[in-house]
Design a protein around this motif. Structure first.
Motif, mmCIF file in Angstrom:
data_model
loop_
_atom_site.group_PDB
_atom_site.id
_atom_site.type_symbol
_atom_site.label_atom_id
_atom_site.label_comp_id
_atom_site.label_asym_id
_atom_site.label_seq_id
_atom_site.Cartn_x
_atom_site.Cartn_y
_atom_site.Cartn_z
ATOM 1 N N LEU A 191 -6.476 -1.763 20.503
ATOM 2 C CA LEU A 191 -7.160 -2.553 19.469
ATOM 3 C C LEU A 191 -7.456 -1.683 18.246
ATOM 4 O O LEU A 191 -7.241 -2.097 17.097
ATOM 5 C CB LEU A 191 -8.456 -3.149 20.040
ATOM 6 C CG LEU A 191 -9.255 -4.016 19.069
ATOM 7 C CD1 LEU A 191 -8.420 -5.201 18.574
ATOM 8 C CD2 LEU A 191 -10.552 -4.530 19.723
ATOM 9 N N SER A 192 -7.918 -0.460 18.489
ATOM 10 C CA SER A 192 -8.245 0.416 17.354
ATOM 11 C C SER A 192 -6.977 0.792 16.578
ATOM 12 O O SER A 192 -6.986 0.874 15.352
ATOM 13 C CB SER A 192 -8.998 1.668 17.817
ATOM 14 O OG SER A 192 -8.153 2.488 18.595
ATOM 15 N N ALA A 193 -5.871 0.994 17.304
ATOM 16 C CA ALA A 193 -4.601 1.319 16.631
ATOM 17 C C ALA A 193 -4.157 0.135 15.766
ATOM 18 O O ALA A 193 -3.657 0.316 14.648
ATOM 19 C CB ALA A 193 -3.519 1.640 17.667
ATOM 20 N N TRP A 194 -4.350 -1.054 16.273
ATOM 21 C CA TRP A 194 -3.945 -2.263 15.549
ATOM 22 C C TRP A 194 -4.811 -2.452 14.301
ATOM 23 O O TRP A 194 -4.316 -2.744 13.217
ATOM 24 C CB TRP A 194 -4.022 -3.463 16.486
ATOM 25 C CG TRP A 194 -3.655 -4.789 15.895
ATOM 26 C CD1 TRP A 194 -4.356 -5.957 16.011
ATOM 27 C CD2 TRP A 194 -2.496 -5.113 15.112
ATOM 28 N NE1 TRP A 194 -3.715 -6.981 15.356
ATOM 29 C CE2 TRP A 194 -2.561 -6.495 14.788
ATOM 30 C CE3 TRP A 194 -1.410 -4.377 14.646
ATOM 31 C CZ2 TRP A 194 -1.597 -7.136 14.018
ATOM 32 C CZ3 TRP A 194 -0.438 -5.020 13.866
ATOM 33 C CH2 TRP A 194 -0.542 -6.378 13.566
ATOM 34 N N ARG A 195 -6.122 -2.237 14.452
ATOM 35 C CA ARG A 195 -7.019 -2.369 13.286
ATOM 36 C C ARG A 195 -6.661 -1.353 12.215
ATOM 37 O O ARG A 195 -6.698 -1.628 11.019
ATOM 38 C CB ARG A 195 -8.478 -2.166 13.723
ATOM 39 C CG ARG A 195 -8.977 -3.361 14.494
ATOM 40 C CD ARG A 195 -10.496 -3.300 14.606
ATOM 41 N NE ARG A 195 -11.003 -4.492 15.244
ATOM 42 C CZ ARG A 195 -11.942 -4.497 16.171
ATOM 43 N NH1 ARG A 195 -12.494 -3.363 16.578
ATOM 44 N NH2 ARG A 195 -12.359 -5.627 16.690
ATOM 45 N N TRP A 196 -6.351 -0.151 12.655
ATOM 46 C CA TRP A 196 -5.966 0.919 11.718
ATOM 47 C C TRP A 196 -4.686 0.551 10.978
ATOM 48 O O TRP A 196 -4.595 0.686 9.758
ATOM 49 C CB TRP A 196 -5.827 2.236 12.481
ATOM 50 C CG TRP A 196 -4.960 3.255 11.803
ATOM 51 C CD1 TRP A 196 -3.769 3.728 12.233
ATOM 52 C CD2 TRP A 196 -5.222 3.924 10.555
ATOM 53 N NE1 TRP A 196 -3.258 4.633 11.345
ATOM 54 C CE2 TRP A 196 -4.130 4.777 10.307
ATOM 55 C CE3 TRP A 196 -6.264 3.872 9.638
ATOM 56 C CZ2 TRP A 196 -4.046 5.573 9.172
ATOM 57 C CZ3 TRP A 196 -6.176 4.669 8.495
ATOM 58 C CH2 TRP A 196 -5.086 5.510 8.273
ATOM 59 N N GLU A 197 -3.695 0.067 11.710
ATOM 60 C CA GLU A 197 -2.431 -0.325 11.071
ATOM 61 C C GLU A 197 -2.696 -1.399 10.016
ATOM 62 O O GLU A 197 -2.194 -1.317 8.888
ATOM 63 C CB GLU A 197 -1.462 -0.867 12.135
ATOM 64 C CG GLU A 197 -0.084 -1.211 11.603
ATOM 65 C CD GLU A 197 0.749 0.021 11.280
ATOM 66 O OE1 GLU A 197 0.948 0.853 12.168
ATOM 67 O OE2 GLU A 197 1.189 0.155 10.112
ATOM 68 N N GLN A 198 -3.511 -2.388 10.341
ATOM 69 C CA GLN A 198 -3.807 -3.475 9.399
ATOM 70 C C GLN A 198 -4.556 -2.943 8.179
ATOM 71 O O GLN A 198 -4.254 -3.295 7.039
ATOM 72 C CB GLN A 198 -4.632 -4.560 10.091
ATOM 73 C CG GLN A 198 -3.834 -5.325 11.127
ATOM 74 C CD GLN A 198 -4.725 -6.229 11.955
ATOM 75 O OE1 GLN A 198 -5.648 -5.777 12.629
ATOM 76 N NE2 GLN A 198 -4.470 -7.509 11.888
ATOM 77 N N HIS A 199 -5.534 -2.089 8.434
ATOM 78 C CA HIS A 199 -6.312 -1.525 7.331
ATOM 79 C C HIS A 199 -5.405 -0.700 6.410
ATOM 80 O O HIS A 199 -5.446 -0.827 5.190
ATOM 81 C CB HIS A 199 -7.445 -0.654 7.880
ATOM 82 C CG HIS A 199 -8.164 0.102 6.818
ATOM 83 N ND1 HIS A 199 -9.137 -0.454 6.030
ATOM 84 C CD2 HIS A 199 -8.021 1.375 6.365
ATOM 85 C CE1 HIS A 199 -9.563 0.433 5.155
ATOM 86 N NE2 HIS A 199 -8.898 1.556 5.335
ATOM 87 N N TYR A 200 -4.570 0.145 7.031
ATOM 88 C CA TYR A 200 -3.707 1.029 6.260
ATOM 89 C C TYR A 200 -2.737 0.226 5.386
ATOM 90 O O TYR A 200 -2.566 0.512 4.203
ATOM 91 C CB TYR A 200 -2.944 1.956 7.216
ATOM 92 C CG TYR A 200 -1.991 2.873 6.505
ATOM 93 C CD1 TYR A 200 -2.481 3.851 5.645
ATOM 94 C CD2 TYR A 200 -0.613 2.754 6.666
ATOM 95 C CE1 TYR A 200 -1.611 4.692 4.960
ATOM 96 C CE2 TYR A 200 0.251 3.589 5.994
ATOM 97 C CZ TYR A 200 -0.248 4.550 5.136
ATOM 98 O OH TYR A 200 0.604 5.370 4.467
ATOM 99 N N ARG A 201 -2.125 -0.802 5.959
ATOM 100 C CA ARG A 201 -1.180 -1.627 5.183
ATOM 101 C C ARG A 201 -1.890 -2.350 4.056
ATOM 102 O O ARG A 201 -1.332 -2.535 2.988
ATOM 103 C CB ARG A 201 -0.479 -2.654 6.088
ATOM 104 C CG ARG A 201 0.366 -2.036 7.170
ATOM 105 C CD ARG A 201 1.595 -1.321 6.640
ATOM 106 N NE ARG A 201 2.004 -0.286 7.596
ATOM 107 C CZ ARG A 201 2.936 0.623 7.384
ATOM 108 N NH1 ARG A 201 3.576 0.668 6.238
ATOM 109 N NH2 ARG A 201 3.221 1.536 8.300
ATOM 110 N N SER A 202 -3.138 -2.794 4.294
ATOM 111 C CA SER A 202 -3.837 -3.514 3.221
ATOM 112 C C SER A 202 -4.186 -2.547 2.081
ATOM 113 O O SER A 202 -4.111 -2.918 0.919
ATOM 114 C CB SER A 202 -5.084 -4.221 3.748
ATOM 115 O OG SER A 202 -6.076 -3.279 4.059
ATOM 116 N N THR A 203 -4.488 -1.292 2.391
ATOM 117 C CA THR A 203 -4.767 -0.345 1.305
ATOM 118 C C THR A 203 -3.477 -0.035 0.535
ATOM 119 O O THR A 203 -3.500 0.139 -0.676
ATOM 120 C CB THR A 203 -5.389 0.982 1.794
ATOM 121 O OG1 THR A 203 -4.539 1.530 2.798
ATOM 122 C CG2 THR A 203 -6.780 0.819 2.353
ATOM 123 N N LEU A 204 -2.347 0.015 1.252
ATOM 124 C CA LEU A 204 -1.066 0.253 0.571
ATOM 125 C C LEU A 204 -0.757 -0.875 -0.404
ATOM 126 O O LEU A 204 -0.318 -0.646 -1.521
ATOM 127 C CB LEU A 204 0.078 0.334 1.585
ATOM 128 C CG LEU A 204 0.277 1.638 2.348
ATOM 129 C CD1 LEU A 204 1.550 1.557 3.178
ATOM 130 C CD2 LEU A 204 0.354 2.833 1.407
#
Ligand code: UFG
Length: 345
Positions: A328-341
């Protein structure tokens, strides 16, 4: 003068998570990184979690003079040494770059620790030193097997270098932490794993596939001698792993170590197959993952998981987070990272 903890590779995946745990526990940290395999944005993530930017030095540790300058500038009491190249496949293509980077940086640090009276090192090692163990779970007393890659060999040789250095430098104390498979990200989703290019590792590949950056995941091999035919690994949440570094460092600082060089496995003690990892991801994300069963990946071992008794008993440390927590934490991180990109574009 205040005493500082030097975290080499502190902008990297495990390094950044360790920095925020150190700061949370009141330590003064100096981050060194040459940003060869990490992003400056990791420092922004660290600062958002910590509330300030820890001192950062962009230095290549293979540069002796630059590294010496660091020892002159600060007053280190311990070093947590992460900085190293770590891609197994790449190391086969560029063995000398791996030996130079991973070994010269360690030698420079050890020489300077001797010269400047810094006595404590926590070293980032790997379960790769065990190869495919005959007995599972694998304990620290299992025989070290011939390394499967130049990368793995740098970890074995590094442990030997530290061992030999300790004989000649009796004040030096070190702990090698042998990681199993670190996954997941900080609960804030502000820091996490940032693979460059196509990820080699399973979990970033899964999250990138789910977010649409990759078309599908290839599951390497489904005819292994395991319950569902896919390989077994011991996946450990990176935050659990980070916390173990602080415990190990304190053990050295408080002279609680039982010998001048100790080794601990850092895993959960439980193995999971590739398909179990995928199921966990699908459960916590509510997404169906596109994957295909393909040929085995050369060099993969069939199964490994840790005997964590020694770390549990001696360090009083135990992995607390589950596979689901990590996914879950990996998934949240991926989503957060893509939204900042996207925001940057
Ligand atoms: N896997 C896939 N598809 C992928 C990526 C991985 O099926 O796209 C599988 C692998 O075959 C393996 C498992 O997922 O069964 C885990 O693979 P990783 O590449 O994530 O991790 P490894 O266990 O191969 O490698 C890790 C570290 C290395 C270390 C090694 C020691 O990443 O640094 O363990 O065994 F050297």
């Amino acid at each position: 003068m205040k005493k500082q903890i030097l975290v080499t590779g502190g902008a990297g995946y495990i390094g950044s998570h360790t920095v925020v745990e150190l700061v949370a526990q009141g330590y003064e940290v100096v981050i060194v990184d040459n940003l060869s395999n990490s992003e400056r944005s990791a420092l922004d993530g660290i600062s958002k979690i910590c509330g300030f930017y820890p001192p950062f030095e962009e230095i290549d540790l293979t540069d002796y003079q630059a590294t010496e300058h660091l020892f002159q500038k600060y007053n280190f009491v311990a070093i947590i040494h992460f900085a190293a190249y770590k891609a197994v496949g790449e190391s086969v293509q560029k063995p000398l770059a791996y030996y130079r980077n991973n070994l010269v940086s360690l030698i420079n640090l050890l020489e300077l620790m001797n010269k400047y009276g810094v006595d404590n090192m926590v070293f980032s090692s790997s379960c790769t030193v065990y190869g495919q163990p005959e007995k599972l779970p694998v304990s620290e007393s299992a025989p070290i097997q011939k390394a499967m890659s130049p990368y793995g060999n740098t970890k074995q040789i590094s442990e030997e270098i530290i061992q030999d250095a300790i004989v000649a430098m009796p004040q030096l104390k070190a702990i090698a932490l042998r990681y199993f498979n670190p996954i997941g990200a900080h609960e804030s989703a502000l820091i996490g794993e940032l693979p460059r290019g196509v990820p080699n590792n399973l979990v970033p590949f899964i999250t990138q596939t789910a977010i649409g950056v990759r078309e599908y995941l290839r599951v390497f091999g489904s005819d292994y001698n395991t319950p569902d035919g896919t390989c077994i690994r011991d996946y450990i949440h990176v935050v659990d792993l980070a916390k173990a570094h602080i415990i190990a460092m304190k053990r050295l600082l408080e002279n609680k170590n039982k010998s001048s060089f100790e080794f601990f496995n850092l895993g959960t003690g439980k193995g999971a197959t590739v398909l179990e990892v995928i199921k966990s991801f699908e459960k916590v994300s509510g997404q169906k993952l596109n994957y295909k069963l393909v040929e085995r990946r050369p060099g993969d071992i069939e199964k490994i998981w840790a005997d964590t008794t020694l770390a549990n008993q001696e360090l009083g440390w135990k992995a607390e987070k589950t596979l689901d927590d990590a996914m879950l934490s990996a998934w949240r991180w991926e989503q957060h990272y893509r939204s900042t990109l996207q925001k940057k574009q």
